[in-house]
Design a protein around this motif. Structure first.
Motif, PDB file in Angstrom:
ATOM      1  N   THR A  65       0.824  -1.215   0.000  1.00  0.00           N
ATOM      2  CA  THR A  65       0.000   0.000   0.000  1.00  0.00           C
ATOM      3  C   THR A  65       0.853   1.258   0.000  1.00  0.00           C
ATOM      4  O   THR A  65       0.316   2.372  -0.098  1.00  0.00           O
ATOM      5  CB  THR A  65      -0.925   0.028   1.237  1.00  0.00           C
ATOM      6  N   PHE A  66       2.153   1.100   0.128  1.00  0.00           N
ATOM      7  CA  PHE A  66       3.051   2.258   0.074  1.00  0.00           C
ATOM      8  C   PHE A  66       4.307   1.859  -0.695  1.00  0.00           C
ATOM      9  O   PHE A  66       4.914   0.817  -0.422  1.00  0.00           O
ATOM     10  CB  PHE A  66       3.429   2.733   1.485  1.00  0.00           C
ATOM     11  N   ARG A  67       4.699   2.700  -1.662  1.00  0.00           N
ATOM     12  CA  ARG A  67       5.809   2.380  -2.552  1.00  0.00           C
ATOM     13  C   ARG A  67       7.151   2.462  -1.805  1.00  0.00           C
ATOM     14  O   ARG A  67       7.433   3.433  -1.103  1.00  0.00           O
ATOM     15  CB  ARG A  67       5.844   3.341  -3.730  1.00  0.00           C
ATOM     16  N   GLU A  68       7.957   1.452  -1.998  1.00  0.00           N
ATOM     17  CA  GLU A  68       9.261   1.413  -1.347  1.00  0.00           C
ATOM     18  C   GLU A  68      10.180   2.518  -1.874  1.00  0.00           C
ATOM     19  O   GLU A  68      10.884   3.164  -1.090  1.00  0.00           O
ATOM     20  CB  GLU A  68       9.912   0.041  -1.558  1.00  0.00           C
ATOM     21  N   ASP A  69      10.147   2.770  -3.215  1.00  0.00           N
ATOM     22  CA  ASP A  69      11.021   3.797  -3.768  1.00  0.00           C
ATOM     23  C   ASP A  69      10.621   5.183  -3.264  1.00  0.00           C
ATOM     24  O   ASP A  69      11.468   6.048  -3.028  1.00  0.00           O
ATOM     25  CB  ASP A  69      11.030   3.753  -5.299  1.00  0.00           C
ATOM     26  N   LEU A  70       9.319   5.421  -3.039  1.00  0.00           N
ATOM     27  CA  LEU A  70       8.865   6.697  -2.489  1.00  0.00           C
ATOM     28  C   LEU A  70       9.316   6.859  -1.042  1.00  0.00           C
ATOM     29  O   LEU A  70       9.734   7.944  -0.622  1.00  0.00           O
ATOM     30  CB  LEU A  70       7.346   6.800  -2.591  1.00  0.00           C
ATOM     31  N   TYR A  71       9.228   5.765  -0.294  1.00  0.00           N
ATOM     32  CA  TYR A  71       9.652   5.827   1.110  1.00  0.00           C
ATOM     33  C   TYR A  71      11.097   6.295   1.220  1.00  0.00           C
ATOM     34  O   TYR A  71      11.406   7.189   2.021  1.00  0.00           O
ATOM     35  CB  TYR A  71       9.497   4.447   1.753  1.00  0.00           C
ATOM     36  N   TYR A  72      11.988   5.735   0.428  1.00  0.00           N
ATOM     37  CA  TYR A  72      13.395   6.093   0.541  1.00  0.00           C
ATOM     38  C   TYR A  72      13.677   7.499   0.012  1.00  0.00           C
ATOM     39  O   TYR A  72      14.645   8.128   0.423  1.00  0.00           O
ATOM     40  CB  TYR A  72      14.259   5.044  -0.171  1.00  0.00           C
ATOM     41  N   ARG A  73      12.802   7.999  -0.890  1.00  0.00           N
ATOM     42  CA  ARG A  73      12.923   9.384  -1.342  1.00  0.00           C
ATOM     43  C   ARG A  73      12.486  10.356  -0.248  1.00  0.00           C
ATOM     44  O   ARG A  73      13.069  11.417  -0.065  1.00  0.00           O
ATOM     45  CB  ARG A  73      12.058   9.608  -2.585  1.00  0.00           C
ATOM     46  N   LEU A  74      11.436   9.980   0.476  1.00  0.00           N
ATOM     47  CA  LEU A  74      10.905  10.862   1.529  1.00  0.00           C
ATOM     48  C   LEU A  74      11.758  10.831   2.792  1.00  0.00           C
ATOM     49  O   LEU A  74      11.854  11.833   3.519  1.00  0.00           O
ATOM     50  CB  LEU A  74       9.472  10.463   1.882  1.00  0.00           C
ATOM     51  N   ALA A  75      12.355   9.686   3.088  1.00  0.00           N
ATOM     52  CA  ALA A  75      13.058   9.492   4.361  1.00  0.00           C
ATOM     53  C   ALA A  75      14.560   9.662   4.211  1.00  0.00           C
ATOM     54  O   ALA A  75      15.330   8.916   4.816  1.00  0.00           O
ATOM     55  CB  ALA A  75      12.715   8.129   4.929  1.00  0.00           C
ATOM     56  N   VAL A  76      14.973  10.655   3.382  1.00  0.00           N
ATOM     57  CA  VAL A  76      16.414  10.950   3.319  1.00  0.00           C
ATOM     58  C   VAL A  76      16.924  11.270   4.721  1.00  0.00           C
ATOM     59  O   VAL A  76      17.971  10.813   5.162  1.00  0.00           O
ATOM     60  CB  VAL A  76      16.679  12.117   2.351  1.00  0.00           C
ATOM     61  N   VAL A  77      16.140  12.098   5.429  1.00  0.00           N
ATOM     62  CA  VAL A  77      16.394  12.336   6.854  1.00  0.00           C
ATOM     63  C   VAL A  77      15.129  11.946   7.600  1.00  0.00           C
ATOM     64  O   VAL A  77      14.026  12.347   7.221  1.00  0.00           O
ATOM     65  CB  VAL A  77      16.743  13.809   7.141  1.00  0.00           C
ATOM     66  N   GLN A  78      15.278  11.164   8.640  1.00  0.00           N
ATOM     67  CA  GLN A  78      14.127  10.675   9.401  1.00  0.00           C
ATOM     68  C   GLN A  78      14.282  11.083  10.857  1.00  0.00           C
ATOM     69  O   GLN A  78      15.282  10.780  11.500  1.00  0.00           O
ATOM     70  CB  GLN A  78      14.044   9.156   9.271  1.00  0.00           C
ATOM     71  N   LEU A  79      13.281  11.802  11.394  1.00  0.00           N
ATOM     72  CA  LEU A  79      13.297  12.239  12.794  1.00  0.00           C
ATOM     73  C   LEU A  79      12.072  11.659  13.496  1.00  0.00           C
ATOM     74  O   LEU A  79      10.953  11.762  12.984  1.00  0.00           O
ATOM     75  CB  LEU A  79      13.268  13.765  12.895  1.00  0.00           C
ATOM     76  N   THR A  80      12.289  11.082  14.650  1.00  0.00           N
ATOM     77  CA  THR A  80      11.189  10.535  15.440  1.00  0.00           C
ATOM     78  C   THR A  80      10.963  11.405  16.665  1.00  0.00           C
ATOM     79  O   THR A  80      11.849  11.526  17.518  1.00  0.00           O
ATOM     80  CB  THR A  80      11.485   9.085  15.882  1.00  0.00           C
ATOM     81  N   LEU A  81       9.797  12.029  16.742  1.00  0.00           N
ATOM     82  CA  LEU A  81       9.491  12.898  17.879  1.00  0.00           C
ATOM     83  C   LEU A  81       9.084  12.056  19.080  1.00  0.00           C
ATOM     84  O   LEU A  81       8.221  11.176  18.959  1.00  0.00           O
ATOM     85  CB  LEU A  81       8.382  13.886  17.522  1.00  0.00           C
ATOM     86  N   PRO A  82       9.681  12.307  20.241  1.00  0.00           N
ATOM     87  CA  PRO A  82       9.403  11.473  21.426  1.00  0.00           C
ATOM     88  C   PRO A  82       8.017  11.740  21.985  1.00  0.00           C
ATOM     89  O   PRO A  82       7.533  12.877  21.951  1.00  0.00           O
ATOM     90  CB  PRO A  82      10.491  11.910  22.416  1.00  0.00           C
TER      91      PRO A  82
END
Length: 449
Positions: A298-315
């Motif tokens: 349901t979500f494209r793998e290639d899009l995920y890696y384009r969007l998550a160049v930098v990934q921040l998780t808010l606590p």
């Protein structure tokens, strides 16, 4: 501890009379001239000063008293200086009020009236001092609209500073209510695009049939009801930042168009044939598990890696030690001002309830909780009942730190009750020094009363 009160008068008999009248409620310090008044004021830091205008070397002239008033307020503008004046000096006393004095009294002073005036002055000065300290604390713990002093949130602040210097796409993860949109705004405000637009859209709040037009725009006649050309959010964000919240809700066909933009920096409106170049940074957010979406196609793998160049998780708020009280005080101040309810504060039980609650809705839930409590409260102290935090809703398991603090709090309160609030014997029973007991009382928010 009793509030400190400074009495400045060159007449020893008057100083003594006022001291005896007020010593039961205040820690009295005395001065007889301008120099001793300034020295005592700077060392004792009293909230209220009783000041006679006739001071040496010219007690018949008010200039020395007025100069003392000016010097006191220059050191601490929040101090409440009450002028003590003779019958013939009312006009001068009014001049002093204009220069910043809190109030004045005419000799001979009525003891009961004096007590009421000093009590009111201490209360007002205390509120103003608390407000200033809160402002200073909040300004030191805020970052582009975000607030917190815990190590977890400080790490996020530092990460935002780093990613803001680039145009790389950022994916913000975290539970609902942790402040993902605020983090996106902070990234924008700290970047070179801060003078450009910040466009935010919640992808789950728009019907799937309208989402493509909302994001990419449409040409006139592209579909039924498209009576005019319309720009989409991507074009609106040109030169700035586009924030796509709930990115996991975008349907697969739109994921392809989004991927093309990330690769080529251009879009096509619905019904259009012309490629439109767009200079916009994309920041996305979700509280869903995108990797699970990829596994379920349901979500494209290639899009995920384009969007998550930098990934921040808010606590989540429960992992931000100390931030609950900071945020609660901030919201209390804001909503108190909006509701014309000045001087509101939490009682000790309310503060403990705020600390112990699990906050499944995070900062958004805390904000709504304080807002409701401010509206519903009837006194100056917000209680657990005002907060509506039922014990059943609180965290099921107390931490070792909570258990230790609860034990310390119970022992200290028991000792204080046993000794009628007297610090020295309570400290002796607990086996600690008086300064240590004061520190523990402050840490655990235990009032002497």
């Amino acid at each position: 501890m009793k509030p400190k009160l400074l009495i400045v008068d060159d007449d020893e008999e008057i100083r003594t009379q006022m001291k005896w009248a007020l010593a039961g409620d205040y820690d009295i310090v005395l001065a007889e001239d301008r120099a001793s008044a300034m020295e005592t004021f700077q060392s004792a830091k009293p909230l209220v000063v009783l000041l006679d205008l006739g001071l040496p070397p010219h007690p018949g002239d008010p200039d020395e008293g007025l100069a003392t008033l000016s010097d006191l307020l220059a050191v601490e503008r929040l101090a409440k200086v009450v002028i003590i004046t003779g019958q013939g000096e009312k006009a001068i006393a009014l001049r002093a009020i204009g220069a910043g004095a809190y109030d004045f009294m005419v000799k001979p002073v009525d003891p009961e009236e004096l007590k009421l005036l000093v009590k009111r002055g201490c209360h007002v000065a205390g509120l103003e001092l608390e407000y200033r300290q809160m402002q200073q604390m909040m300004s030191g713990n805020s970052f582009s609209g975000m607030m917190g002093s815990s190590s977890a949130v400080r790490t996020i602040f530092e990460s935002i500073r780093k990613v803001a210097t680039t145009d790389a796409p950022v994916l913000l993860l975290g539970e609902s209510g942790t402040g993902k949109e605020m983090a996106a705004r902070a990234i924008h405000q700290c970047s070179s695009r801060k003078d450009g637009p910040f466009i935010a859209i919640n992808c789950s709040a728009i019907p799937e049939t309208l989402l493509e037009s909302e994001l990419f725009g449409h040409e006139k006649g592209a579909f039924t009801g498209a009576h005019a050309q319309r720009k989409g959010r991507f074009e609106m964000a040109n030169g700035g930042t586009l924030f796509l919240d709930e990115i996991g809700e975008i349907p697969l066909p739109l994921q392809v168009k989004l991927l093309r933009f990330l690769q080529e920096q251009c879009i096509e409106r619905v019904g259009g044939r012309q490629a439109i170049n767009i200079d916009a940074r994309v920041v996305t957010a979700t509280n869903a598990d995108l990797k699970k979406g990829m596994a379920g196609a349901t979500f494209r793998e290639d899009l995920y890696y384009r969007l998550a160049v930098v990934q921040l998780t808010l606590p989540p708020l429960r992992d931000r030690e100390g931030d609950v009280r900071l945020l609660a005080q901030f919201f209390l101040q804001r909503f108190g001002a909006q509701s014309n309810k000045s001087g509101l504060a939490f009682d000790s039980e309310a503060l403990r309830a705020l600390d112990r609650y699990a906050w499944p809705g995070n900062v958004r839930q805390l904000e709504n909780c304080i807002r409701r409590a401010v509206i519903m409260c009837e006194g100056k102290r917000l209680t657990v009942r005002d907060l509506e935090l039922a014990p059943a809703e609180q965290g099921a398991t107390a931490s070792l730190k909570d258990a230790r603090e609860n034990l310390e709090r119970d022992m200290i309160q028991s000792a204080l009750r046993k000794h009628a609030g007297k610090i020295a014997p309570a400290a002796a029973e607990l086996g600690v020094s008086r300064p240590t007991l004061y520190d523990l009382m402050e840490k655990l928010n235990i009032g002497k009363e």
